[in-house]
Design a protein around this motif. Structure first.
Motif, PDB file in Angstrom:
ATOM      1  N   LEU A   1      -2.357   7.685   7.692  1.00 36.56           N
ATOM      2  CA  LEU A   1      -2.122   6.545   6.809  1.00 36.56           C
ATOM      3  C   LEU A   1      -2.564   6.880   5.391  1.00 36.56           C
ATOM      4  O   LEU A   1      -3.415   7.750   5.174  1.00 36.56           O
TER       5      LEU A   1
ATOM      6  N   GLY B   1       2.370   4.584   4.920  1.00 33.82           N
ATOM      7  CA  GLY B   1       1.927   4.646   3.532  1.00 33.82           C
ATOM      8  C   GLY B   1       3.112   4.685   2.601  1.00 33.82           C
ATOM      9  O   GLY B   1       4.206   4.244   2.947  1.00 33.82           O
TER      10      GLY B   1
ATOM     11  N   GLN C   1      -1.199  -0.869   5.755  1.00 33.61           N
ATOM     12  CA  GLN C   1      -1.438   0.486   6.252  1.00 33.61           C
ATOM     13  C   GLN C   1      -2.502   0.496   7.344  1.00 33.61           C
ATOM     14  O   GLN C   1      -2.331   1.127   8.394  1.00 33.61           O
TER      15      GLN C   1
END
Length: 339
Positions: free
Chosen positions: A141, A158, A290
């Motif tokens: 992430l 992301g 995220q």
């Protein structure tokens, strides 16, 4: 066609929009506490809590002390953990070696899944391979969109930092900027470098970078002030994080500069600064989402064998511009710590 050049909204918006709606609905289930390492329990969460067996997930980031951006990531992770009956172990270390050690610690604890940021991916290559060897699924992430597949991660959540940087560079052109300086607060962080490189690629004016120590805000302020005092042609300061941007706005005043400040990433104070006009605009990557998706994806994989992106494509949570035209709509969520 290279995936970075494809339309993000066509490929990923449906997945992210549904996940975002779920994340915002469950935001009230989260809890938080301070410290470098903590253990978060889902005990006490009532609405929509999964009845699946308890599992343990480690979230390991490169958070630096005092960087409030990660409070938002963590809050999203905690919300997903509360919903999914997950014991969440959060640890962080800004040094590459320290972060690798924390991943190893998670492996030694025999966790059911690991979510990790890849700001310095080379340092994590071996330990991620060890996790895979122990049959522990690993997702990425925030940082490492260009590296997660090479390291064999299951999924990534992301934004493409190069694409985000290119979008900001184009926005500077639209704003009529002629000279910009990009402020890098952590040398060696691949994501920050990609942001500045992306801006440089599309910005048609004079472009330069300056390195600062993001863990020392007085030093950040004095360095940016000195740069603006030295070069009066600079009309835009590009920050790579909300705290740096807010400090840069003070530097603009101290230097008697007419430069404007644009930034990547948001927090509550940053949205207020956009409303007041001390920050021109920001690029939002939705850090809450995220953290939420990283934990939720590991629960989905363990219980259903589900994974997003087919193992080939990242799930993009940004970029999106926030400026005076839409900041009021975003500010209500930033005030709750979910944007």
């Amino acid at each position: 066609m290279d995936r970075s050049s494809r339309s993000q909204s066509r490929r990923f918006a449906p997945v992210v929009a549904l996940a975002a709606a779920a994340a915002l609905t469950l935001a009230g289930c989260s809890s938080s506490s301070g410290g470098k390492k903590s253990e978060e329990s889902a005990d006490g969460a009532s609405a929509g809590k999964a009845s699946t067996p308890r599992m343990t997930v480690a979230l390991v980031t490169h958070q630096s002390p005092g960087d409030t951006f990660w409070d938002i990531v963590r809050k999203g992770a905690e919300a997903a953990a509360a919903k999914d009956n997950v014991k969440l172990i959060y640890t962080n270390d800004p040094s590459a070696g320290g972060q690798a050690t924390l991943v190893q610690n998670a492996i030694d604890q025999k966790v059911d899944g690991i979510a990790v940021t890849l700001a310095k991916p080379d340092a994590l290559k071996d330990v991620i391979a060890k996790a895979k060897g122990q049959k522990i699924p690993v997702v990425g992430l925030n940082s490492g969109v260009s590296e997660w597949q090479k390291l064999g991660l299951l999924e990534f959540f992301g934004q493409d930092e190069t694409v985000a940087g290119e979008a900001l560079g184009k926005r500077l052109n639209d704003e009529g900027a002629k000279s910009a300086v990009c402020v890098i607060q952590e040398q060696g962080n691949i994501g920050l470098t990609q942001r500045c490189d992306g801006v440089k690629k599309t910005f048609s004016g004079k472009f330069q970078t300056v390195n600062v120590n993001g863990a020392d805000m007085p030093s950040v302020k004095s360095t940016i002030t000195a740069k603006l005092s030295q070069d009066k042609s600079i009309d835009y300061v590009v920050a790579l994080g909300a705290p740096i941007a807010l400090t840069a706005s003070q530097s603009v005043s101290d230097a008697g500069s007419k430069a404007k400040v644009a930034t990547f990433d948001l927090n509550k104070d940053l949205t207020g600064a956009i409303s007041k006009g001390t920050i021109a605009f920001a690029v939002d990557q939705q850090p809450y989402l995220q953290g939420y998706l990283a934990v939720d994806s590991l629960w989905l994989y363990k219980n259903n064998g589900n994974y997003m992106g087919g193992g080939e494509q990242p799930v993009l949570t940004g970029p999106a511009f926030v400026d005076k035209s839409n900041v009021d709509a975003v500010a209500q969520y930033a005030a709750k710590g979910t944007r």
